[in-house]
Design a protein around this motif. Structure first.
Motif, PDB file in Angstrom:
ATOM      1  N   SER A 117      23.966  49.776  70.326  1.00 13.96           N
ATOM      2  CA  SER A 117      25.190  49.008  70.113  1.00 13.96           C
ATOM      3  C   SER A 117      25.492  48.926  68.625  1.00 13.96           C
ATOM      4  CB  SER A 117      25.032  47.600  70.686  1.00 13.96           C
ATOM      5  OG  SER A 117      26.060  46.745  70.231  1.00 13.96           O
ATOM      6  N   PRO A 118      26.760  49.040  68.226  1.00  6.12           N
ATOM      7  CA  PRO A 118      27.096  48.931  66.809  1.00  6.12           C
ATOM      8  C   PRO A 118      26.675  47.603  66.194  1.00  6.12           C
ATOM      9  CG  PRO A 118      28.946  49.832  68.042  1.00  6.12           C
ATOM     10  CD  PRO A 118      27.942  49.377  69.059  1.00  6.12           C
ATOM     11  N   GLU A 119      26.614  46.538  67.010  1.00  9.01           N
ATOM     12  CA  GLU A 119      26.269  45.216  66.492  1.00  9.01           C
ATOM     13  C   GLU A 119      24.786  45.076  66.156  1.00  9.01           C
ATOM     14  OE1 GLU A 119      28.229  45.678  69.249  1.00  9.01           O
ATOM     15  OE2 GLU A 119      30.013  45.376  67.999  1.00  9.01           O
ATOM     16  N   ALA A 120      23.960  46.032  66.588  1.00  8.91           N
ATOM     17  CA  ALA A 120      22.513  45.929  66.380  1.00  8.91           C
ATOM     18  C   ALA A 120      22.148  45.863  64.902  1.00  8.91           C
ATOM     19  CB  ALA A 120      21.798  47.102  67.045  1.00  8.91           C
ATOM     20  N   ALA A 121      22.959  46.442  64.026  1.00  9.51           N
ATOM     21  CA  ALA A 121      22.655  46.486  62.594  1.00  9.51           C
ATOM     22  C   ALA A 121      22.819  45.135  61.914  1.00  9.51           C
ATOM     23  CB  ALA A 121      23.525  47.528  61.896  1.00  9.51           C
ATOM     24  N   GLY A 122      23.338  44.145  62.614  1.00  5.39           N
ATOM     25  CA  GLY A 122      23.503  42.832  62.009  1.00  5.39           C
ATOM     26  C   GLY A 122      24.591  42.825  60.955  1.00  5.39           C
ATOM     27  N   GLY A 123      24.564  41.815  60.114  1.00  4.92           N
ATOM     28  CA  GLY A 123      25.586  41.692  59.081  1.00  4.92           C
ATOM     29  C   GLY A 123      25.244  42.444  57.816  1.00  4.92           C
ATOM     30  N   HIS A 124      26.150  42.363  56.834  1.00  7.92           N
ATOM     31  CA  HIS A 124      25.921  43.004  55.546  1.00  7.92           C
ATOM     32  C   HIS A 124      24.710  42.383  54.844  1.00  7.92           C
ATOM     33  CE1 HIS A 124      30.478  44.104  55.071  1.00  7.92           C
ATOM     34  NE2 HIS A 124      29.926  44.607  56.160  1.00  7.92           N
ATOM     35  N   ASP A 130      25.161  34.080  52.544  1.00  8.57           N
ATOM     36  CA  ASP A 130      26.118  33.086  53.006  1.00  8.57           C
ATOM     37  C   ASP A 130      25.432  32.229  54.071  1.00  8.57           C
ATOM     38  OD1 ASP A 130      28.245  31.647  54.053  1.00  8.57           O
ATOM     39  OD2 ASP A 130      29.603  33.375  54.131  1.00  8.57           O
ATOM     40  N   PRO A 131      25.439  30.902  53.932  1.00 10.57           N
ATOM     41  CA  PRO A 131      24.818  30.063  54.962  1.00 10.57           C
ATOM     42  C   PRO A 131      25.550  30.104  56.290  1.00 10.57           C
ATOM     43  CG  PRO A 131      25.949  28.721  53.328  1.00 10.57           C
ATOM     44  CD  PRO A 131      25.939  30.118  52.802  1.00 10.57           C
ATOM     45  N   VAL A 132      26.792  30.597  56.269  1.00 10.41           N
ATOM     46  CA  VAL A 132      27.576  30.725  57.499  1.00 10.41           C
ATOM     47  C   VAL A 132      27.603  32.198  57.899  1.00 10.41           C
ATOM     48  CG1 VAL A 132      29.825  30.393  58.581  1.00 10.41           C
ATOM     49  CG2 VAL A 132      29.003  28.747  56.874  1.00 10.41           C
ATOM     50  N   GLN A 133      27.075  32.499  59.076  1.00 10.43           N
ATOM     51  CA  GLN A 133      27.041  33.869  59.573  1.00 10.43           C
ATOM     52  C   GLN A 133      27.806  33.966  60.902  1.00 10.43           C
ATOM     53  OE1 GLN A 133      25.616  36.606  58.051  1.00 10.43           O
ATOM     54  NE2 GLN A 133      25.184  35.315  56.277  1.00 10.43           N
ATOM     55  N   PRO A 134      28.550  35.043  61.155  1.00 14.91           N
ATOM     56  CA  PRO A 134      28.752  36.182  60.238  1.00 14.91           C
ATOM     57  C   PRO A 134      29.568  35.784  59.016  1.00 14.91           C
ATOM     58  CG  PRO A 134      30.189  36.370  62.135  1.00 14.91           C
ATOM     59  CD  PRO A 134      29.274  35.221  62.431  1.00 14.91           C
TER      60      PRO A 134
END
Length: 213
Positions: A117-124, A130-134
């Motif tokens: 899944s493309p989302e598997a890589a997590g965020g930048h 950033d304390p707020v994710q994403p």
């Protein structure tokens, strides 16, 4: 003299994995390359180069480079990522071949390895998280706090970009390079390359102290 010999021995400890060796120095040819990784670390320096050919998530032979949209990142297109760390900071360089000619891609270092899944890589990956994710706050989601490698593919489908920062990656904090549909801070993820980013022994990812001018 002894220290120099030890440093040379460590620097020569290169790890290679995956398929064969590309025909050209920068890969992307018609050889049988599946993927390869080379790493060297000595004292306060670190060097890594990984390359692979993209394959869909359902490929019979998996690849660390995964394409989710073959119209923009065709199967068997090529990518390499190089990381250099020294007393001046960290430089990351990405090179590609076989992309959609003339297309502008957004490219960022992400937190996790690639997956089906493309989302598997997590965020930048962010130097200051950033304390707020994403993360969507431009105070954190910007090319100074993240590693952006946006490029526009040439007429032959090739492209490259480099980014330099005074800080390094936290151990285990960066795991992949993601190609997005368009440049900038976000966008659909069209491909992902799992990359073994690293740091010199004892490095924590803190900003390096620059010498006084």
């Amino acid at each position: 003299m002894v220290a120099g010999m030890v440093a040379g021995a460590v620097a020569a400890a290169v790890l290679a994995a995956g398929g064969g060796v590309p025909d050209g120095a920068d890969g992307g040819t018609d050889g049988e390359l599946s993927s390869s990784v080379a790493v060297a670390a000595v004292a306060d320096q670190y060097w890594m180069r990984a390359e692979a050919r993209f394959a869909p998530p359902t490929a019979f032979i998996p690849s660390p480079a995964v394409t989710y949209e073959q119209g923009l990142v065709p199967a068997a297109s090529w990518i390499s990522v190089e990381q250099r760390v020294d007393g001046r900071g960290t430089t990351v360089t990405a090179r590609v071949r076989g992309m959609a000619p003339g297309h502008a891609y957004g490219v960022h270092v992400h937190q996790n390895p690639c997956g089906a899944s493309p989302e598997a890589a997590g965020g930048h990956y962010q130097h200051v998280q950033d304390p707020v994710q994403p993360s969507k706050d431009p105070a954190y989601a910007n090319p100074d706090n993240e590693v952006w490698l946006d490029f526009t593919a040439g007429a032959d489908g090739s492209g490259s970009a480099s980014a330099h920062h005074l800080w390094g990656f936290r151990p285990g904090g960066a795991g992949s390079v993601v190609l997005h549909r368009e440049p900038g801070g976000a966008g659909d993820r069209v491909a992902c390359f799992t990359v073994p980013f690293g740091s010199p022994p004892g490095e924590t990812g803190e900003a390096v102290e620059q010498p006084a001018v």
